[in-house]
Scaffold this motif. Structure first.
Motif, PDB file in Angstrom:
ATOM      1  N   ALA A  25       0.906  -1.050   0.005  1.00 19.85           N
ATOM      2  CA  ALA A  25      -0.001  -0.203   0.105  1.00 19.85           C
ATOM      3  C   ALA A  25       0.974   1.328  -0.023  1.00 19.85           C
ATOM      4  CB  ALA A  25      -0.929   0.188   1.233  1.00 19.85           C
ATOM      5  N   LEU A  26       2.042   1.186   0.647  1.00 21.32           N
ATOM      6  CA  LEU A  26       2.763   2.247   0.815  1.00 21.32           C
ATOM      7  C   LEU A  26       3.802   2.578  -0.542  1.00 21.32           C
ATOM      8  CD1 LEU A  26       3.990   2.617   4.472  1.00 21.32           C
ATOM      9  CD2 LEU A  26       2.406   4.142   3.334  1.00 21.32           C
ATOM     10  N   ASN A  27       4.194   1.441  -0.918  1.00 17.89           N
ATOM     11  CA  ASN A  27       5.187   1.582  -2.053  1.00 17.89           C
ATOM     12  C   ASN A  27       5.117   1.167  -3.432  1.00 17.89           C
ATOM     13  OD1 ASN A  27       7.344   2.243   0.106  1.00 17.89           O
ATOM     14  ND2 ASN A  27       7.719  -0.053   0.794  1.00 17.89           N
ATOM     15  N   ILE A  28       4.020   0.772  -3.675  1.00 15.26           N
ATOM     16  CA  ILE A  28       3.789   0.248  -4.892  1.00 15.26           C
ATOM     17  C   ILE A  28       2.924   1.277  -5.877  1.00 15.26           C
ATOM     18  CG2 ILE A  28       2.661  -1.602  -6.462  1.00 15.26           C
ATOM     19  CD1 ILE A  28       5.108  -2.436  -4.980  1.00 15.26           C
ATOM     20  N   PRO A  29       1.868   1.831  -5.137  1.00 13.89           N
ATOM     21  CA  PRO A  29       1.337   2.886  -6.153  1.00 13.89           C
ATOM     22  C   PRO A  29       2.021   4.016  -6.529  1.00 13.89           C
ATOM     23  CG  PRO A  29      -0.245   2.255  -4.059  1.00 13.89           C
ATOM     24  CD  PRO A  29       1.190   1.670  -3.858  1.00 13.89           C
ATOM     25  N   ALA A  30       2.913   4.570  -5.663  1.00  8.42           N
ATOM     26  CA  ALA A  30       3.575   5.868  -5.985  1.00  8.42           C
ATOM     27  C   ALA A  30       5.222   5.154  -6.371  1.00  8.42           C
ATOM     28  CB  ALA A  30       3.446   6.789  -4.688  1.00  8.42           C
ATOM     29  N   GLY A  31       5.192   4.251  -6.352  1.00 16.16           N
ATOM     30  CA  GLY A  31       6.652   3.632  -6.990  1.00 16.16           C
ATOM     31  C   GLY A  31       7.037   3.760  -8.069  1.00 16.16           C
ATOM     32  N   PRO A  32       8.266   3.558  -8.377  1.00 17.56           N
ATOM     33  CA  PRO A  32       8.588   3.288  -9.962  1.00 17.56           C
ATOM     34  C   PRO A  32       7.968   2.414 -10.702  1.00 17.56           C
ATOM     35  CG  PRO A  32      10.387   1.923  -8.566  1.00 17.56           C
ATOM     36  CD  PRO A  32       9.319   2.953  -7.668  1.00 17.56           C
ATOM     37  N   LEU A  33       7.904   2.133 -12.187  1.00 18.06           N
ATOM     38  CA  LEU A  33       7.284   1.365 -12.826  1.00 18.06           C
ATOM     39  C   LEU A  33       7.878   0.052 -13.071  1.00 18.06           C
ATOM     40  CD1 LEU A  33       6.485   3.696 -15.768  1.00 18.06           C
ATOM     41  CD2 LEU A  33       4.885   3.105 -14.052  1.00 18.06           C
ATOM     42  N   VAL A  34       9.118   0.123 -12.793  1.00 20.07           N
ATOM     43  CA  VAL A  34      10.067  -1.294 -12.763  1.00 20.07           C
ATOM     44  C   VAL A  34      10.431  -1.468 -11.400  1.00 20.07           C
ATOM     45  CG1 VAL A  34      12.238  -2.174 -13.529  1.00 20.07           C
ATOM     46  CG2 VAL A  34      11.055  -0.698 -15.008  1.00 20.07           C
ATOM     47  N   THR A  35      10.394  -2.862 -11.150  1.00 25.07           N
ATOM     48  CA  THR A  35      10.451  -3.363  -9.834  1.00 25.07           C
ATOM     49  C   THR A  35      12.199  -3.400  -9.616  1.00 25.07           C
ATOM     50  OG1 THR A  35       8.645  -4.800  -9.884  1.00 25.07           O
ATOM     51  CG2 THR A  35      10.318  -5.256  -8.210  1.00 25.07           C
ATOM     52  N   THR A  36      12.776  -2.803  -8.699  1.00 29.03           N
ATOM     53  CA  THR A  36      14.034  -2.745  -8.210  1.00 29.03           C
ATOM     54  C   THR A  36      14.486  -4.227  -7.890  1.00 29.03           C
ATOM     55  OG1 THR A  36      14.099  -2.246  -5.894  1.00 29.03           O
ATOM     56  CG2 THR A  36      13.880  -0.472  -7.526  1.00 29.03           C
TER      57      THR A  36
END
Length: 150
Positions: A25-36
């Motif tokens: 909930a905290l990191n995926i919606p506003a995170g980068p398009l590519v998983t690090t």
């Protein structure tokens, strides 16, 4: 041997689940398009831990209740397959420093990219050793896990 397990001293699985939900909930919606790669490494570590948990349950339960043990063994196998895919995704992800994608075969060389980046490979190889003792190649490549005892 008792057919029912005694209650655990503290059940941490619900906390682990809540932590994953909170992380998503905290990191995926506003995170980068590519998983690090760091995220893939952490997810791989999580799946390897889940593999160990299901391995312990499958081994113990299978001795007492065969049908339940079969389902737990199948679950353990599918978790390993998910860890295999995460490991492959890690190697398909661009390196953070150069953006280059390494060869698929470089993992077998130990630490081709240097420590600590490839602790994922060490973890994967340690777990693969256990997987080879617990499952057959046919189990790992079977598209169907519907083994049912009657």
């Amino acid at each position: 041997m008792s057919r029912t397990a005694s209650p655990p001293a503290q059940d941490f699985v619900p906390f682990a689940t809540a932590a994953l939900d909170f992380h998503r909930a905290l990191n995926i919606p506003a995170g980068p398009l590519v998983t690090t790669r760091a995220e893939l490494d952490a997810l791989h570590a999580h799946l390897v831990s889940l593999y160990g948990l299901f391995d312990a349950h499958a081994t113990r339960t299978g001795q007492l209740v065969g049908i339940e043990g079969d389902h737990l063994c199948n679950t353990r196998t599918r978790i390993w397959q998910a860890a295999e895919h995460l490991h492959a995704a890690y190697h398909a992800a661009p390196r953070p420093d150069s953006g280059q994608v390494p060869d698929h075969e470089t993992c077998r060389a130990g630490l081709p990219e240097g420590a600590p980046e490839l602790t994922i490979c060490q973890r994967h190889q340690r777990t693969a050793h256990l997987v080879r003792r617990r499952t057959t190649p046919a189990d790992l490549h079977s598209p169907f896990t519907g083994l049912v005892r009657r």
